[in-house]
Write an enzyme that holds these catalytic residues in place. Structure first.
Site, PDB file in Angstrom:
ATOM      1  N   GLU A   1      63.438 -42.643 -15.248  1.00  0.00           N
ATOM      2  CA  GLU A   1      64.664 -41.705 -15.123  1.00  0.00           C
ATOM      3  C   GLU A   1      65.687 -41.895 -16.499  1.00  0.00           C
ATOM      4  O   GLU A   1      65.557 -42.898 -17.016  1.00  0.00           O
ATOM      5  CB  GLU A   1      65.781 -42.186 -13.980  1.00  0.00           C
ATOM      6  CG  GLU A   1      65.075 -42.329 -12.497  1.00  0.00           C
ATOM      7  CD  GLU A   1      66.169 -42.971 -11.578  1.00  0.00           C
ATOM      8  OE1 GLU A   1      67.118 -43.294 -11.829  1.00  0.00           O
ATOM      9  OE2 GLU A   1      65.726 -43.140 -10.763  1.00  0.00           O
TER      10      GLU A   1
ATOM     11  N   LYS B   1      68.404 -42.921 -18.961  1.00  0.00           N
ATOM     12  CA  LYS B   1      69.414 -43.731 -18.784  1.00  0.00           C
ATOM     13  C   LYS B   1      70.652 -43.107 -19.493  1.00  0.00           C
ATOM     14  O   LYS B   1      70.915 -42.985 -20.734  1.00  0.00           O
ATOM     15  CB  LYS B   1      69.242 -44.880 -19.570  1.00  0.00           C
ATOM     16  CG  LYS B   1      70.350 -45.792 -19.231  1.00  0.00           C
ATOM     17  CD  LYS B   1      69.829 -47.276 -19.935  1.00  0.00           C
ATOM     18  CE  LYS B   1      70.933 -48.405 -19.595  1.00  0.00           C
ATOM     19  NZ  LYS B   1      72.120 -48.367 -20.014  1.00  0.00           N
TER      20      LYS B   1
ATOM     21  N   ASP C   1      74.299 -42.085 -20.952  1.00  0.00           N
ATOM     22  CA  ASP C   1      75.441 -42.951 -21.261  1.00  0.00           C
ATOM     23  C   ASP C   1      76.649 -42.779 -21.116  1.00  0.00           C
ATOM     24  O   ASP C   1      77.389 -41.700 -21.553  1.00  0.00           O
ATOM     25  CB  ASP C   1      75.105 -42.564 -23.033  1.00  0.00           C
ATOM     26  CG  ASP C   1      75.686 -43.820 -23.553  1.00  0.00           C
ATOM     27  OD1 ASP C   1      76.068 -45.083 -22.991  1.00  0.00           O
ATOM     28  OD2 ASP C   1      75.733 -44.010 -24.831  1.00  0.00           O
TER      29      ASP C   1
ATOM     30  N   TYR D   1      72.087 -41.857  -8.878  1.00  0.00           N
ATOM     31  CA  TYR D   1      70.827 -42.319  -9.220  1.00  0.00           C
ATOM     32  C   TYR D   1      70.363 -43.328  -8.220  1.00  0.00           C
ATOM     33  O   TYR D   1      69.358 -43.985  -8.116  1.00  0.00           O
ATOM     34  CB  TYR D   1      70.267 -42.947 -10.740  1.00  0.00           C
ATOM     35  CG  TYR D   1      71.413 -43.344 -11.294  1.00  0.00           C
ATOM     36  CD1 TYR D   1      71.763 -44.796 -10.905  1.00  0.00           C
ATOM     37  CD2 TYR D   1      72.060 -42.871 -12.373  1.00  0.00           C
ATOM     38  CE1 TYR D   1      72.708 -45.528 -11.765  1.00  0.00           C
ATOM     39  CE2 TYR D   1      73.094 -43.729 -13.085  1.00  0.00           C
ATOM     40  CZ  TYR D   1      73.410 -45.007 -12.408  1.00  0.00           C
ATOM     41  OH  TYR D   1      74.496 -45.519 -13.182  1.00  0.00           O
TER      42      TYR D   1
ATOM     43  N   LYS E   1      65.718 -49.213 -24.027  1.00  0.00           N
ATOM     44  CA  LYS E   1      66.732 -48.930 -24.891  1.00  0.00           C
ATOM     45  C   LYS E   1      66.285 -48.219 -26.208  1.00  0.00           C
ATOM     46  O   LYS E   1      65.455 -48.863 -26.958  1.00  0.00           O
ATOM     47  CB  LYS E   1      67.867 -49.831 -25.101  1.00  0.00           C
ATOM     48  CG  LYS E   1      68.340 -50.562 -23.933  1.00  0.00           C
ATOM     49  CD  LYS E   1      69.483 -49.866 -23.305  1.00  0.00           C
ATOM     50  CE  LYS E   1      70.769 -50.203 -24.119  1.00  0.00           C
ATOM     51  NZ  LYS E   1      71.596 -51.360 -23.931  1.00  0.00           N
TER      52      LYS E   1
ATOM     53  N   CYS F   1      99.272 -33.265 -51.275  1.00  0.00           N
ATOM     54  CA  CYS F   1      98.008 -32.334 -50.641  1.00  0.00           C
ATOM     55  C   CYS F   1      96.963 -32.001 -51.772  1.00  0.00           C
ATOM     56  O   CYS F   1      97.529 -31.625 -52.768  1.00  0.00           O
ATOM     57  CB  CYS F   1      98.708 -31.403 -50.062  1.00  0.00           C
ATOM     58  SG  CYS F   1      97.910 -29.766 -49.502  1.00  0.00           S
TER      59      CYS F   1
ATOM     60  N   CYS G   1      98.090 -27.673 -52.191  1.00  0.00           N
ATOM     61  CA  CYS G   1      99.410 -27.276 -52.622  1.00  0.00           C
ATOM     62  C   CYS G   1     100.160 -28.349 -53.267  1.00  0.00           C
ATOM     63  O   CYS G   1     101.230 -28.119 -53.880  1.00  0.00           O
ATOM     64  CB  CYS G   1     100.156 -26.697 -51.558  1.00  0.00           C
ATOM     65  SG  CYS G   1     100.901 -28.112 -50.332  1.00  0.00           S
TER      66      CYS G   1
ATOM     67  N   CYS H   1     100.235 -32.253 -44.083  1.00  0.00           N
ATOM     68  CA  CYS H   1     100.699 -31.539 -45.303  1.00  0.00           C
ATOM     69  C   CYS H   1     101.860 -30.660 -44.580  1.00  0.00           C
ATOM     70  O   CYS H   1     101.249 -29.769 -43.439  1.00  0.00           O
ATOM     71  CB  CYS H   1     100.019 -30.809 -46.179  1.00  0.00           C
ATOM     72  SG  CYS H   1     100.774 -29.497 -47.082  1.00  0.00           S
TER      73      CYS H   1
ATOM     74  N   CYS I   1     101.504 -23.801 -47.400  1.00  0.00           N
ATOM     75  CA  CYS I   1     100.338 -24.496 -48.027  1.00  0.00           C
ATOM     76  C   CYS I   1      99.217 -23.331 -48.025  1.00  0.00           C
ATOM     77  O   CYS I   1      98.796 -22.920 -46.809  1.00  0.00           O
ATOM     78  CB  CYS I   1     100.023 -25.705 -47.419  1.00  0.00           C
ATOM     79  SG  CYS I   1      98.537 -26.463 -47.937  1.00  0.00           S
TER      80      CYS I   1
HETATM   81  S1  IVH Z   1      69.971 -47.700 -11.880  1.00  0.00           S
HETATM   82  C1  IVH Z   1      70.662 -51.613  -9.487  1.00  0.00           C
HETATM   83  N1  IVH Z   1      69.551 -45.790 -13.310  1.00  0.00           N
HETATM   84  O1  IVH Z   1      72.785 -48.234 -16.923  1.00  0.00           O
HETATM   85  C2  IVH Z   1      70.537 -51.115 -11.094  1.00  0.00           C
HETATM   86  N2  IVH Z   1      71.204 -47.089 -14.190  1.00  0.00           N
HETATM   87  O2  IVH Z   1      72.328 -51.083 -17.770  1.00  0.00           O
HETATM   88  C3  IVH Z   1      71.525 -49.889 -10.880  1.00  0.00           C
HETATM   89  N3  IVH Z   1      72.644 -46.146 -16.050  1.00  0.00           N
HETATM   90  O3  IVH Z   1      75.130 -50.042 -15.029  1.00  0.00           O
HETATM   91  C4  IVH Z   1      71.342 -49.019 -12.438  1.00  0.00           C
HETATM   92  N4  IVH Z   1      71.446 -44.286 -16.122  1.00  0.00           N
HETATM   93  O4  IVH Z   1      75.531 -47.580 -15.505  1.00  0.00           O
HETATM   94  C5  IVH Z   1      70.088 -46.839 -13.186  1.00  0.00           C
HETATM   95  N5  IVH Z   1      69.042 -43.670 -14.153  1.00  0.00           N
HETATM   96  C6  IVH Z   1      69.864 -44.629 -14.127  1.00  0.00           C
HETATM   97  C7  IVH Z   1      70.650 -44.885 -15.094  1.00  0.00           C
HETATM   98  C8  IVH Z   1      71.439 -46.133 -15.020  1.00  0.00           C
HETATM   99  C9  IVH Z   1      72.395 -45.176 -16.728  1.00  0.00           C
HETATM  100  C10 IVH Z   1      73.496 -47.272 -16.322  1.00  0.00           C
HETATM  101  C11 IVH Z   1      74.391 -47.783 -15.242  1.00  0.00           C
HETATM  102  C12 IVH Z   1      74.036 -49.268 -15.366  1.00  0.00           C
HETATM  103  C13 IVH Z   1      73.385 -49.538 -16.552  1.00  0.00           C
HETATM  104  C14 IVH Z   1      72.541 -50.738 -16.522  1.00  0.00           C
END
Ligand code: IVH
Length: 676
Positions: free
Chosen positions: A117, A119, A121, A226, A314, A408, A411, A426, A431
């Protein structure tokens, strides 16, 4: 870290690392103002983990490695998570993943699949539904105790207040800010002299953890879910089926997931997102890999901090180092003076970057940025190049603090640094830079959309004395245009046609184009739709404007103040004399509901290149027939119009079996209906 250090030496280092990490984590989690990059934080964190592994006696409960993270802010009611919100351990390389796979194989005899999945942000949130109704939304906090943000979460449109089935469940996911909203928000903040957010995560956190839920509503936050923490009536035997069931309940999940049979396949999936990530409309910082089957997950189990059956790969932070050669100052239409670093070219996420916004004078002071400094740059929200920090070790011995300008750049009038602002301003209303910026805004695409009337043409028109205010744009002559650099017969004729066409724009474009403080395109549309004519707007009282849903005090006050100025009265009269339309031409919402059209109530996605009209035009025409035009394809999409070179959206539409039209079909349908 060298082998063979004594216990005492290690202890000293461990204490130092913990203090540093605690400080950074406070700035990050509590203040939403991170001072170092995630990559740097991770490096220090891993150093601590390694030392603790080598000297296990040094592990104590208060180590950052032993807690799930974060502190609770006062102001929100606290919520104890019945089921703790865990975090994930990290992988940074293919080797880390292979090791993860090996561990998994040892911990279960079952044949397993992995599900990958994105991740996302943002910040983790948990939602509780009772009999299908949303009863609680909480942030993660420290994993055990979070904050009750139910009121705020209710304003996030993707969160269903009621599920499609009356289930009692708890689900977890990520609340985030789309890249485009982040860019727009920071632009607006910069314009208003406010501090900008460093990344989408902080912007989302700031939005969600605002004590005023109305503010949250304005931030255009979104969510992906998720995890099911409490299954209630749900029955799923794998992550894949659980996600499908969430979809069916109306809970937003990310569509990019993929089930993989082997870790090699997982690696391929990760690789495919290294480049694709910059094209996503939201930010991701990695890929989460989970064992798909729940019975295998149970075999494999958990540590105190994280599931053993999952890992987060990551991505490397897209960072680069370069040298600052110059700092350029530009004046915006509100008078805010912004600094830009001019740097040696550096490659960032596939593009060469030479300029990075420094946002405001306070930021230069805070980060002590100087000329010839070697700096780390990254792309905020994956888009905007920014200077993250100075590499102090590389600073030249004779370096001096940067001298902030006092006057400025355009001007030459004295600049002011208002106490409540981070910006320099300014305040000279005459200006030239402010005026030309204002004119350029008026002509820009989302405002009056005068094709060809860009900053270069405008600056010349102003400098030659042909144009002083926006009404003057309608008095420009062919001969005057020919006097401009690089403008010949054809360009002049096209410009005159574009100027003339803009006379027929609907009122909201003019309202937005006037550049009234705090009034964005959306507010302008709502106000124009409500009042219909400029005369009604001029006569409107603050309370009449606040009565419009979604318009708050600040906008209303700014509007009334603006229209009370005698020079604004004069300007509107001038525009009227120049035959600029001052009436709202769109359909009112109530009328739209009555329209008998194929498009009414349908959700349409436009993709690829359109040749007969601009996207904006197609969108307006569809909306006038009661349709809704959105940016991404989902199951709710009724129709996709694919222009030339349509890409992934078309693929996805075909997968979801959404009706696909080409541009001609759209054109015919629109013309047919509009003529009825
Ligand atoms: S599973 C039991 N799935 O990443 C663990 N986390 O470093 C639950 N996050 O705190 C996390 N996308 O805020 C999971 N597809 C994803 C995610 C995800 C973002 C974040 C989440 C978690 C952090 C873990």
């Amino acid at each position: 870290m060298s082998k063979g250090q004594t216990f005492e030496e290690a202890k000293e280092k461990v204490d130092e690392l913990r203090d540093t990490l605690d400080k950074y984590s406070y700035q990050y989690y509590v203040q939403d103002k991170p001072v170092i990059s995630d990559a740097d934080y991770d490096k220090l964190y891993r150093e601590l983990v390694k030392l603790e592994e080598e000297f296990p006696d040094l592990i104590s409960n208060d180590s950052p490695t032993q807690r799930v993270g974060g502190t609770i802010l006062p102001g929100f009611e606290k919520v104890v998570h019945d089921i703790p919100m865990l975090s994930l351990s990290n992988a940074f390389s293919e080797t880390d993943l292979i090791q993860f796979d090996k561990r998994i194989q040892k911990l279960t005899d079952k044949k397993i699949q992995y599900i990958c999945e994105l991740k996302i942000d943002g910040l983790a949130i948990s939602l509780k539904y009772k009999d299908g109704k949303l009863v609680l939304a909480a942030t993660r906090g420290n994993g055990t105790i979070g904050e009750n943000v139910t009121q705020n979460m209710r304003t996030v449109k993707s969160v269903p207040l009621r599920l499609k089935k009356p289930y009692t469940i708890e689900v977890r996911g990520e609340c985030y800010m789309p890249k485009a909203s982040f860019v727009a928000l920071n632009e607006k903040r910069e314009e208003n002299g406010e501090a900008v957010f460093a990344n989408t995560r902080n912007a989302a956190a700031g939005g969600l953890r605002n004590l005023d839920a109305k503010e949250t509503a304005k931030r255009n936050l979104n969510t992906f879910f998720y995890t099911v923490a409490d299954f209630g009536e749900m029955t799923a035997d794998s992550q894949e089926t659980a996600l499908k069931q969430l979809d069916q309940l109306g809970i937003r999940t990310n569509p990019e997931r993929k089930v993989c049979e082997t870790i090699e396949e997982v690696w391929e999936y990760i690789q495919s997102f290294q480049d694709k990530r910059t094209q996503l409309p939201y930010e991701i910082d990695g890929i989460v890999i989970k064992v798909n089957e729940f019975d295998a997950q149970e075999d494999i189990g958990y540590t105190v901090k994280a599931p053993r059956w999952a890992i987060a790969y990551k991505f490397k932070a897209e960072e680069g180092t370069t040298t600052i050669r110059e700092i350029e100052w530009t004046v915006g239409r509100t008078g805010v003076v912004t600094p830009t670093a001019i740097m040696d070219p550096v490659l960032l996420a596939g593009t060469t970057v030479r300029r990075a916004s420094l946002h405001n004078v306070d930021l230069i002071k805070e980060r002590d940025i100087r000329l010839l400094d070697t700096v780390v740059v990254h792309k905020a929200g994956d888009i905007i190049p920014e200077v993250t920090r100075v590499i102090l070790e590389d600073r030249l011995p004779d370096s001096e603090s940067y001298r902030i300008p006092t006057h400025c750049p355009t001007c030459k009038s004295e600049l002011v640094h208002l106490e409540e602002e981070v910006a320099l301003r300014c305040i000279n209303p005459k200006c030239p830079a402010q005026i030309t910026e204002g004119l350029a805004h008026f002509a820009s695409r989302n405002a009056m959309n005068i094709d060809g009337m860009g900053p270069k043409v405008i600056t010349q028109l102003f400098e030659k004395g042909f144009v002083h205010d926006v009404a003057d744009l309608y008095k420009v002559t062919y001969d005057e245009l020919l006097m401009l650099d690089k403008v010949k017969d054809k360009a002049a004729t096209n410009l005159l046609t574009a100027i003339d066409a803009s006379r027929h724009n609907s009122l909201e474009r003019l309202l937005f184009g006037l550049g009234i403080r705090h009034v964005g395109a959306k507010a302008a549309k709502q106000i124009a739709e409500h009042f219909e004519t400029i005369e009604n707007i001029q006569a409107a009282k603050q309370e009449d404007i606040i009565a419009i849903e979604g318009i708050g005090d600040i906008i209303a006050e700014s509007f009334v103040t603006y229209f009370s100025l005698p020079e604004v009265d004069e300007l509107i009269n001038e525009l009227r004399l120049c035959q600029v339309n001052l009436v709202y031409l769109g359909k009112k919402k109530a009328e739209v509901a009555q329209i008998d059209s194929y498009f009414n109530g349908k959700t349409v996605v436009l993709t690829g290149k359109l040749t007969h009209f601009t996207r904006e035009e197609a969108k307006n025409r569809i909306e006038n027939l009661g349709g809704k035009v959105t940016g991404s394809v989902s199951k709710k999409t009724d129709l996709i119009v694919a222009g030339e070179e349509a890409g992934s959206k078309l693929d996805r539409a075909q997968k979801l079996e959404v009706t696909v039209w080409d541009e001609d079909q759209l054109l015919k349908a629109l013309e047919g209906e509009e003529n009825e």
